[in-house]
Structures are given as C-alpha cells and as structure tokens.
Design a protein around this motif. Structure first.
Motif, PDB file in Angstrom:
ATOM      1  N   MET A 102      38.433  22.140  24.474  1.00  0.00           N
ATOM      2  CA  MET A 102      38.990  23.473  24.657  1.00  0.00           C
ATOM      3  C   MET A 102      39.425  24.045  23.312  1.00  0.00           C
ATOM      4  SD  MET A 102      41.286  23.261  28.072  1.00  0.00           S
ATOM      5  CE  MET A 102      40.581  22.817  29.633  1.00  0.00           C
ATOM      6  N   ALA A 103      39.317  25.349  23.172  1.00  0.00           N
ATOM      7  CA  ALA A 103      39.614  26.008  21.904  1.00  0.00           C
ATOM      8  C   ALA A 103      40.928  26.771  21.989  1.00  0.00           C
ATOM      9  CB  ALA A 103      38.481  26.957  21.544  1.00  0.00           C
ATOM     10  N   GLN A 104      41.673  26.776  20.873  1.00  0.00           N
ATOM     11  CA  GLN A 104      42.918  27.527  20.766  1.00  0.00           C
ATOM     12  C   GLN A 104      42.966  28.246  19.432  1.00  0.00           C
ATOM     13  OE1 GLN A 104      46.269  24.897  21.375  1.00  0.00           O
ATOM     14  NE2 GLN A 104      46.700  25.757  23.370  1.00  0.00           N
ATOM     15  N   TYR A 105      43.770  29.323  19.384  1.00  0.00           N
ATOM     16  CA  TYR A 105      43.970  30.061  18.136  1.00  0.00           C
ATOM     17  C   TYR A 105      45.452  30.018  17.807  1.00  0.00           C
ATOM     18  CZ  TYR A 105      44.173  33.852  14.728  1.00  0.00           C
ATOM     19  OH  TYR A 105      44.388  34.597  13.592  1.00  0.00           O
ATOM     20  N   GLN A 149      34.777  35.049  16.204  1.00  0.00           N
ATOM     21  CA  GLN A 149      34.038  35.761  17.249  1.00  0.00           C
ATOM     22  C   GLN A 149      33.798  34.860  18.460  1.00  0.00           C
ATOM     23  OE1 GLN A 149      30.642  37.146  14.979  1.00  0.00           O
ATOM     24  NE2 GLN A 149      31.516  39.211  14.787  1.00  0.00           N
ATOM     25  N   HIS A 150      33.575  33.567  18.193  1.00  0.00           N
ATOM     26  CA  HIS A 150      33.398  32.617  19.300  1.00  0.00           C
ATOM     27  C   HIS A 150      34.691  32.522  20.119  1.00  0.00           C
ATOM     28  CE1 HIS A 150      32.093  29.165  21.581  1.00  0.00           C
ATOM     29  NE2 HIS A 150      33.110  28.424  21.106  1.00  0.00           N
ATOM     30  N   LEU A 151      35.842  32.427  19.433  1.00  0.00           N
ATOM     31  CA  LEU A 151      37.120  32.383  20.134  1.00  0.00           C
ATOM     32  C   LEU A 151      37.357  33.657  20.934  1.00  0.00           C
ATOM     33  CD1 LEU A 151      39.532  30.761  17.519  1.00  0.00           C
ATOM     34  CD2 LEU A 151      38.941  29.840  19.747  1.00  0.00           C
ATOM     35  N   GLN A 152      37.007  34.792  20.344  1.00  0.00           N
ATOM     36  CA  GLN A 152      37.193  36.068  21.034  1.00  0.00           C
ATOM     37  C   GLN A 152      36.307  36.152  22.282  1.00  0.00           C
ATOM     38  OE1 GLN A 152      36.008  39.826  19.101  1.00  0.00           O
ATOM     39  NE2 GLN A 152      38.114  40.522  19.489  1.00  0.00           N
ATOM     40  N   GLU A 153      35.099  35.645  22.189  1.00  0.00           N
ATOM     41  CA  GLU A 153      34.213  35.629  23.352  1.00  0.00           C
ATOM     42  C   GLU A 153      34.783  34.745  24.468  1.00  0.00           C
ATOM     43  OE1 GLU A 153      30.470  34.279  21.931  1.00  0.00           O
ATOM     44  OE2 GLU A 153      30.026  36.117  20.805  1.00  0.00           O
ATOM     45  N   LEU A 154      35.313  33.592  24.069  1.00  0.00           N
ATOM     46  CA  LEU A 154      35.917  32.708  25.065  1.00  0.00           C
ATOM     47  C   LEU A 154      37.132  33.358  25.719  1.00  0.00           C
ATOM     48  CD1 LEU A 154      35.793  29.242  23.230  1.00  0.00           C
ATOM     49  CD2 LEU A 154      34.251  30.095  24.995  1.00  0.00           C
ATOM     50  N   LEU A 155      37.929  34.055  24.903  1.00  0.00           N
ATOM     51  CA  LEU A 155      39.111  34.737  25.426  1.00  0.00           C
ATOM     52  C   LEU A 155      38.708  35.873  26.358  1.00  0.00           C
ATOM     53  CD1 LEU A 155      42.166  34.916  25.416  1.00  0.00           C
ATOM     54  CD2 LEU A 155      42.045  36.274  23.337  1.00  0.00           C
ATOM     55  N   ASP A 156      37.692  36.632  25.980  1.00  0.00           N
ATOM     56  CA  ASP A 156      37.189  37.709  26.850  1.00  0.00           C
ATOM     57  C   ASP A 156      36.658  37.141  28.163  1.00  0.00           C
ATOM     58  OD1 ASP A 156      37.820  39.598  24.958  1.00  0.00           O
ATOM     59  OD2 ASP A 156      35.795  39.677  24.088  1.00  0.00           O
ATOM     60  N   HIS A 157      35.956  36.013  28.056  1.00  0.00           N
ATOM     61  CA  HIS A 157      35.408  35.384  29.260  1.00  0.00           C
ATOM     62  C   HIS A 157      36.523  34.901  30.184  1.00  0.00           C
ATOM     63  CE1 HIS A 157      32.656  33.216  31.826  1.00  0.00           C
ATOM     64  NE2 HIS A 157      33.273  32.060  31.573  1.00  0.00           N
ATOM     65  N   THR A 191      34.812  21.375  28.583  1.00  0.00           N
ATOM     66  CA  THR A 191      36.120  21.832  28.128  1.00  0.00           C
ATOM     67  C   THR A 191      36.072  22.474  26.748  1.00  0.00           C
ATOM     68  OG1 THR A 191      36.523  19.598  27.306  1.00  0.00           O
ATOM     69  CG2 THR A 191      37.357  20.122  29.499  1.00  0.00           C
ATOM     70  N   GLU A 192      35.048  22.182  25.945  1.00  0.00           N
ATOM     71  CA  GLU A 192      34.940  22.805  24.636  1.00  0.00           C
ATOM     72  C   GLU A 192      34.475  24.248  24.727  1.00  0.00           C
ATOM     73  OE1 GLU A 192      35.917  21.635  21.769  1.00  0.00           O
ATOM     74  OE2 GLU A 192      36.611  19.796  22.711  1.00  0.00           O
ATOM     75  N   ALA A 193      33.946  24.632  25.885  1.00  0.00           N
ATOM     76  CA  ALA A 193      33.376  25.970  26.023  1.00  0.00           C
ATOM     77  C   ALA A 193      34.345  26.931  26.692  1.00  0.00           C
ATOM     78  CB  ALA A 193      32.079  25.897  26.823  1.00  0.00           C
ATOM     79  N   ARG A 194      35.645  26.635  26.632  1.00  0.00           N
ATOM     80  CA  ARG A 194      36.629  27.513  27.261  1.00  0.00           C
ATOM     81  C   ARG A 194      37.822  27.700  26.347  1.00  0.00           C
ATOM     82  NH1 ARG A 194      38.114  24.318  31.920  1.00  0.00           N
ATOM     83  NH2 ARG A 194      39.570  25.935  32.471  1.00  0.00           N
ATOM     84  N   TYR A 195      38.411  28.892  26.434  1.00  0.00           N
ATOM     85  CA  TYR A 195      39.619  29.158  25.660  1.00  0.00           C
ATOM     86  C   TYR A 195      40.796  28.532  26.397  1.00  0.00           C
ATOM     87  CZ  TYR A 195      43.439  31.455  23.293  1.00  0.00           C
ATOM     88  OH  TYR A 195      44.600  31.703  22.597  1.00  0.00           O
ATOM     89  N   ARG A 196      41.644  27.846  25.679  1.00  0.00           N
ATOM     90  CA  ARG A 196      42.797  27.186  26.294  1.00  0.00           C
ATOM     91  C   ARG A 196      44.091  27.843  25.826  1.00  0.00           C
ATOM     92  NH1 ARG A 196      46.375  22.886  25.188  1.00  0.00           N
ATOM     93  NH2 ARG A 196      47.054  21.852  27.100  1.00  0.00           N
TER      94      ARG A 196
END
Length: 853
Positions: free
Chosen positions: A1-4, A120-128, A183-188
């Motif tokens: 999972m990704a975080q910013y 941009q990848h994080l933003q796409e995950l957040l938008d999704h 889990t790596e393909a989702r914003y956490r």
C-alpha cells in the motif's frame, strides 16, 4: 500500500475547530490541542484525565480533527508539488536544449521525471480510492432502502455460495469478499486504531462519536471475535470460543453442494458451507458499516437482519476504515493482528482505559495448560497419526512424532508424584529438563500453522465422537481410536453426572409419566490450540518470562515478565501512540518497561478534574470513633477491635451521608467477615433503618447495581449502602454518579498476596532489570492504582459532588499520598488525634452536604 507524507507541519487548531459537541472545559481544550500536537509530531503521549472529564469524547474529537486536516494537507500538497515538478521539468528541458553538459542536464531531468511519476501514481491511487468510496456510499444508501423491503432470494444466496477457484484457500487469512487486491496498488490513508478493554466501553465511544460532526463523515468499523459477531445459530450454539472458531473455519472452507430439496438456508448439515458468508450479502453489510458508525451489537444485529456474516464484513471493511474500534486482545497480540490483517505502519494507536496496560499485556501473552489437556492432546494427535500415517510424508510424520514426544515429556515433568510441587523455570530449563531442547520449536510451530494441524486433529477427533459405536460383529478398532473414544466418553460421563442428578431430582418432585432420557453429546474444545499456544511462549526470549510448574495443581503456566518485546512492534510501526486513562499515575513503570527505547518521543500530560475544588471532600481517617488507630493490614483487619471500629464508622457515616454510600473492602473473604460482624453486633439492623444494605458477590454486578440504584431512587428512601471489593467489577468501569455515590470509602490498602509465586518472580525480575527497590515500587503501585480506581467511581460530571474516606493510618504517609490523584491529594483533610478525631470528620461531612441541600 502507498502513502504520502506531507512536508509542511499542521497548525494546531483553536478549541472551537475540533467539532466538540458542547462548549469545552479548559482542560478539554488543552487535551485536544496537546493530543493534536502529539499526533502531528509522531510522539508517544501519556495522558491522564480524571474519570468524568469527557476524556473519550475529547480523544475522539482531537484525533479525528487531526486526521481530517492531515488528509486535506496530503491532497493539497500533492497537487501543488505535482505542479511545481512539472514547471521545474519544463525549465530543465528548456535549459537542456542550450546546455553544454548534456549528461548533467539529463540527469537532473531524470530525477524530476521520476518524482513526477511517483506523485502522479499516488494521485491516481488517491483518485481511485475516492471514486470507490463514492460508490460505496451510493451502495450503502441503496442497501438501507432495500434491506427490509426485499429479503435476499434463496437462489441468489446459493449462487454466491458456489465453489470457485479460491474455495480451498485458507479462510482464516482471507476476507469474505473474495481474493484480496494487490495491496501495493492502493492508496492507504492514515488509520486510527482506538482500543479499550471491553466492547461496552467501545460502544460508548460510538455513542460519543455520533454526537459530533465527525460521526457524519468518518468511516468507522468495530472489530470483534466470532463469538460476538457470528450470526449462524448452528455455530453460536456451540457457546465456547474455541469451538465457534473451529466450526466457522470448517464451514468457511467447505465447498457448497447443490440443495435440490430447497431447505432453509440455516438447516445445512455438518459439512455445509456457511450461508452467512455469501459474498454479495457480506459486501452490502460492509458498505453499510462503513457508511455509519455501528457498535459491535448493532453490527451483529444488522448482520442477522440481512443474513450476512458480521465478522467477515468487519474484516473486509478494515482497509477502507479510518477509525477502527477494537478490544485490547485484537490490537496487543501480534498473532491477532496478523490474522485480521491489521497493518499499524504509519497509523495512530490510541489505548484508552490504559491504567492496566502492563497487566493486560502480561495476561494476553501468558499461556497455561493442564495435565488433562496434555493427556487428551497426546491421545488425539496419536489417533490422527495412526489413522493417516500411510498418507503422511516422512518429514510430516517426523514433525508429528516430535509433537507427541513433547507432550509425553511435559506430562512426565508435571507428574503429581514429583518431589517439587511448585517451582519456577526459565524456558530453556524446561526444554532441557523435558529433553526436547534439541527440537526446533519455531520450525515445528510453523509446520503446525502451515498444515493447519490443529484443525485436522480436532476434526478427526470430532468425527470419531459423532460416529456410532461399533457393534460386536464389526472388526476391532485401532488402539488410538479406542483411546480417543474412551477419553471422550469419560469426559462426557463427568459432564453428564450433575445433569443426571438434576434430572432425577426434577423427576422425583414431579408427577405423571416419566420423561424419556436423551443423552446429548457435548463437543469439547480441542486441547491442540492451547498446547501450541504454550509451546509458542517457549520460543520467546528466555529472560522475558518464566514457566510456573505446579505439579499438585497439574498445570504449566507461562508468565510474561517483560512486555517490552510484545509491544515493540506497535512502538516501531505506529506513527504516534496515545496511552490514556483516568488514573495513569504512577507512570514510571510504564515508561521504563514499554518506552525505554523512545524517551525522546515521550510526552506526559496530567489534567485536573473539571469539578470545582469544593465539590470533593476527601478525608484520611487514621483513627476510629473509639480512638483506636485504624490499620487494616492482613493480620490485623479481622481483629474484633478493627471490625468494631469499621462497623461504627459505617453506622455514623450512613446517618449523615445522603443517597448512596459505596464501601470498598480488600477482598471477598473480608467482606463476608465484615458483613457477618455487622449482623452479629446489630450494626446491620441499625444501618438498615436508614439505608438499604447490599453486598457484592463474586461474578455478577449489573443486577446488583440495578437493585442498588432502585433502592436509592425509591420514594422516601434514605439511600443505600453497597459493600463491594477492590478489584471487583464494581471498582472499575461502573458509574456511581450523583446520588449513587455521595460517599466512597476505601478500607485499608489492598496490597496483593506477596506470597504468590507469580508476584515474587515479577518483583525479582524488576529488581534485576531496573535496579534494587523496583519490585517493591511495583508492589506498592499495584495497590495504589486499585485505590485510585475506587476513588474514580464517584464525581462523574461537573455538577457532581461527593466525599471520599480513606480508612487506614498508612494513608498519612507522604509517599502514599503523593501517588493519589492530584485532584484528591491537594484537598485531603487529615482526621486523627489532636485534629478533632472522627467527630470532626462527621461534623465536616454534615456541613459539606448541608451546603448543597
């Protein structure tokens, strides 16, 4: 999972910006703001806010306000940073066209392009994620509209239960909505894990949350065990936690079969798949649970209403929840977190009612097994091995033989004929004495987990238990099979004896036709899981615990002495930790045992009570009405003199204190002695003319409290006296607000039994680790924390008032006084020789209540 992680710090809001549903008191404002700062600065905060000051509501508003602002900052900063990087990249490309050093220019551009790609990848995950949440809210609205209008169709349920390619996967590590997403393909987002001791306390958190604006928007989920959340009547009827878990797992992995008879979905046989685990129903319940805060009982009720599994719905909601409410055992145990898929990395952990956190950690990570369990485990494992040994690989057969060997050695060590009836061993001493020190327990436990041996052995034993006994014409059964049946029959006979006696008594008292006797075979929990849990404790650091071997009782018990290692994952992974309670002091042990490695992150905050200074009148009563020194030490408290002084104190105070009087005594045994003395000397009859008298009995408290409250609220009532026990159910968590607790008496200093082998070992360990005297400090603190819990039962809100009486001359000791709550210690009135004696106590009590009449 990704975080910013934002680069800019958040500014602390003003008191009016926390969404507090009332005008906050000064200490509530201060707590919310200081909590906000602890979360923002990634610190560990220890907060003490007296009971009745709105602590839980304050924690909720402070943490959710930080979370909302953090997520806003993530979105705005990410968007701004993407814009800046694009502009910088355009400038570099423009300069690169004219640059002499083309390689250097391209290197700078490459770094900017890489950062832009990640952002941009994080933003796409957040938008999704936001799109998914919008769809979830839409589905939840539809579910609310339709859940009582159109029940689920049987054919749809059966379709959802049809086997698929994942049906043989381990259901214990898979949620009900099918295979897990990558889990790596989702914003956490940052999550808040809010834990407390009981589900009733967590239900109060949900009630408080609904009062705030946060309740309309936060995605909140309550986690619990199958025992609380299972809606399948067949499974719930098993009652015991171990059996419920075993049956649920068995039904979760069973492939469904066609049901041509179209029977009820709840009438499935022993090998049927659970109908409550239908994917579409679980998904609907998950969406509903995330759209509005539900406590554990409401979640279970919703599941029962729509025919969906509340347990798997709550698990599938976990990743998308912002606020997760859960009891201690689900957060503080690494195995429970792993089983539920809880990820604490970057999260906020709030532990409420944390005055007993160290004790809770020790209890949760201890393990005990009896000789009876070991004997049955050995029989069941041997029976399983005999049945399937031709199908087992050599390696697997070796592991099973090792397990059987360990069981036999533990039985030999715990033999009642051993000369040493009770002794304390290090883990390596136990394995050496048992002669299994050369067996790799970690590898063996991994084998048991990987092959799900506990479930298989339990299933084999249960199958034998259900099968009819062989007739004389059938071939003889195997020895292991015979042993299993003999042991199960013996245990069943022991259980049936009291029932048969009761049945005979009922039949003898009745008339008419003799009823037909039916023998109901009760399934007993498998001893395999307790065995594996005990073996797992033997893999821990040898200095962290000891094994208490009690041959006379026939038990082996692992005691956790150093909880630091068990809490280390939480400290290491969580972004910030909040430890909060009404009576946290003294905190030295907590800091030294759990947070010694992060002293730079540690923040302590202690707040006063919200009530005015004159709302509480605390006394230290060192001498009784007859002038004798009050000393309720174990060897003196049952003396005729002490019993007489205590009975006179109760009589005198019950004459002048209105409403309810709650008296806390050191033990149930002493309570019985006091009550017996009150009866014999006539004091009970004297008190009863003014107040109804109740006494706590070990076990139930709710009905007693209800009767006590009714007696106080009855017309023309003079109130009631409640005799209860320090450390009992009435001393923690229950509310004696207003007339229910106008006076609280604490009789003596309730020190635990110093002769207990467990306590002695813990004190020795603390002396060795923290220095001489640490064990005695721990011993004294156990007592004082229990006293502070009793004191906290009274004065529950800003308009409440009460008197507190500490009956023992030892309360005059400055060290003891210094460990009492600050809002009590600074107002204490000492009453002894030369200070008016007990007469002055009674006179000031009269004036205190007269000023409020």
């Amino acid at each position: 999972m990704a975080q910013y992680s934002p680069q800019q710090p958040l500014a602390t809001p003003s008191a009016q910006e926390f969404g507090f549903p009332y005008t906050p008191y000064a200490i509530q404002e201060q707590l919310m703001q200081e909590l906000f700062q602890v979360l923002e600065r990634r610190q560990v905060g220890i907060f003490e806010s007296p009971t009745g000051t709105g602590k839980s509501l304050t924690l909720i508003c402070g943490s959710l306000t930080w979370l909302a602002r953090h997520e806003e900052l993530v979105r705005s900063e990410m968007t701004g940073r993407i814009r800046e990087v694009k502009q910088e990249l355009a400038r570099l490309e423009e300069e690169g066209a004219q640059a002499r050093d083309w390689l250097e220019s391209q290197g700078k551009s490459r770094l900017q392009r890489e950062e832009l790609r990640k952002l941009q990848h994080l933003q796409e995950l957040l938008d999704h994620q936001e799109q998914q949440l919008a769809e979830l809210r839409k589905r939840a609205k539809t579910h609310k509209r339709q859940r009582r209008q159109q029940p689920a169709k049987q054919e749809d349920i059966e379709k959802d239960l049809e086997p698929n390619s994942d049906s043989d996967s381990d259901a214990e590590h898979q949620t009900a909505d099918g295979p897990q997403e990558d889990t790596e393909a989702r914003y956490r987002p940052v999550q808040i894990f809010f834990c407390s001791r009981t589900h009733s306390q967590l239900a109060q958190i949900v009630a408080e949350l609904r009062k705030t604006p946060h309740g309309q928007s936060v995605r909140c989920i309550s986690l619990g065990s199958r025992q609380q959340l299972c809606g399948n009547p067949q499974v719930r009827s098993l009652k015991q936690v171990g059996l419920i878990n075993e049956r649920c797992l068995e039904m979760a992995t069973t492939k469904s079969r066609p049901n041509p008879s179209k029977k009820s979905r709840l009438s499935g046989g022993a090998n049927s798949r659970c109908p409550f685990k239908a994917a579409s129903l679980v998904e609907s319940l998950r969406d509903l649970a995330l759209s509005e805060p539900l406590d554990i009982e409401e979640l279970a009720s919703e599941g029962a209403a729509c025919g969906a599994c509340s347990y798997y719905a709550s698990r599938s909601a976990l990743d998308q929840a912002e606020l997760i409410l859960l009891p201690y055992q689900l957060l503080l145990q690494r195995s429970a977190r792993s089983q539920l898929g809880i990820n604490l990395k970057g999260s906020i952990v709030i532990v409420d009612e944390a005055h007993n956190l160290l004790d809770s950690l020790a209890q949760l990570h201890g393990a005990e097994i009896s000789r009876q369990q070991l004997e049955r485990a050995g029989v069941e494992i041997s029976g399983y091995k005999e049945q399937f040994q031709k199908r087992l690989s050599t390696k697997n057969l070796l592991k099973i033989n090792q397990l059987i060997f360990i069981v036999r050695r533990l039985l030999k060590i715990s033999d009642p004929c051993c000369p040493n009836s009770s002794r304390m061993l290090r883990t390596y001493e136990l394995t050496a004495e048992g002669d299994f020190f050369n067996i790799d327990l970690c590898e063996l436990l991994d084998f048991c987990a990987r092959t799900r041996l506990a479930r298989k052995v339990q299933g084999h034993a249960a199958k034998l238990q259900r099968e009819p006994r062989p007739s004389e014409n059938q071939p003889p059964m195997s020895s292991a099979r015979s042993l299993i049946l003999q042991r199960l029959a013996s245990e069943q006979k022991q259980k049936e004896q009291p029932k048969q006696m009761k049945r005979k008594l009922e039949e003898g008292a009745g008339k008419g036709e003799r009823p037909v006797e039916r023998t109901v075979v009760e399934v007993t929990p498998s001893p395999i899981r307790p065995l594996l849990a005990f073996l797992e404790t033997l893999t821990s650091n040898a200095e962290d615990g000891r094994v208490l071997l009690d041959s006379q009782a026939g038990t082996l018990k692992y005691l956790l002495l150093d909880p630091a290692e068990q809490f280390a994952d939480v400290v290491r992974e969580a972004r910030a930790i909040v430890i909060a309670g009404g009576t946290m002091q003294p905190t030295q042990e907590l800091k030294e045992q759990l947070f010694a490695g992060c002293q730079d992150r540690l923040v302590e905050r202690f707040y006063s009570h919200v009530v005015p200074d004159d709302a509480v009148l605390p006394f230290v009563v060192s001498h009784g009405p007859k002038g004798a020194p009050l000393c309720f030490k174990f060897g003196q408290r049952a003396s005729p003199e002490m019993l007489q002084e205590l009975s006179m104190v109760l009589q005198n105070l019950c004459q002048v204190v209105p409403g309810g009087v709650v008296c806390f005594l050191p033990s149930y045994e002493y309570l019985d002695k006091v009550y017996q003395h009150l009866e014999q000397c006539g004091a009970l009859q004297s008190i009863s003319r003014k107040k109804s008298v109740f006494r706590e009995v070990s076990g139930s408290a709710e009905q007693l409290l209800e009767k006590y409250a009714q007696a106080i609220k009855a017309p023309s009532s003079g109130g009631a006296l409640l005799l209860s026990v320090v450390g009992g159910k009435l001393s923690e968590g229950l509310n004696f607000a207003d007339d229910l607790g106008r006076a609280v008496l604490v009789v003596g200093l309730p020190y635990p039994n110093r002769q207990s082998p467990e306590l002695q070992q813990r004190m020795r360990h603390l002396d060795e680790k923290l220095g001489p005297g640490s064990g005695n400090e721990f011993y004294e603190n156990l007592c004082i924390k229990a006293v502070n819990q009793c004191i906290g039962r009274a004065v529950r809100h800003i308009r409440d008032y009460a008197c507190v009486y500490l009956l023992d001359e030892r309360f005059t000791n400055a060290r003891i006084r210094g460990k009492l709550p600050e809002w009590i210690s600074r107002h204490i009135v000492e009453a002894g020789p030369g200070k008016g004696g007990f007469g002055a106590v009674q006179a000031r009590t009269v004036r205190f209540f007269k000023s409020r009449s």
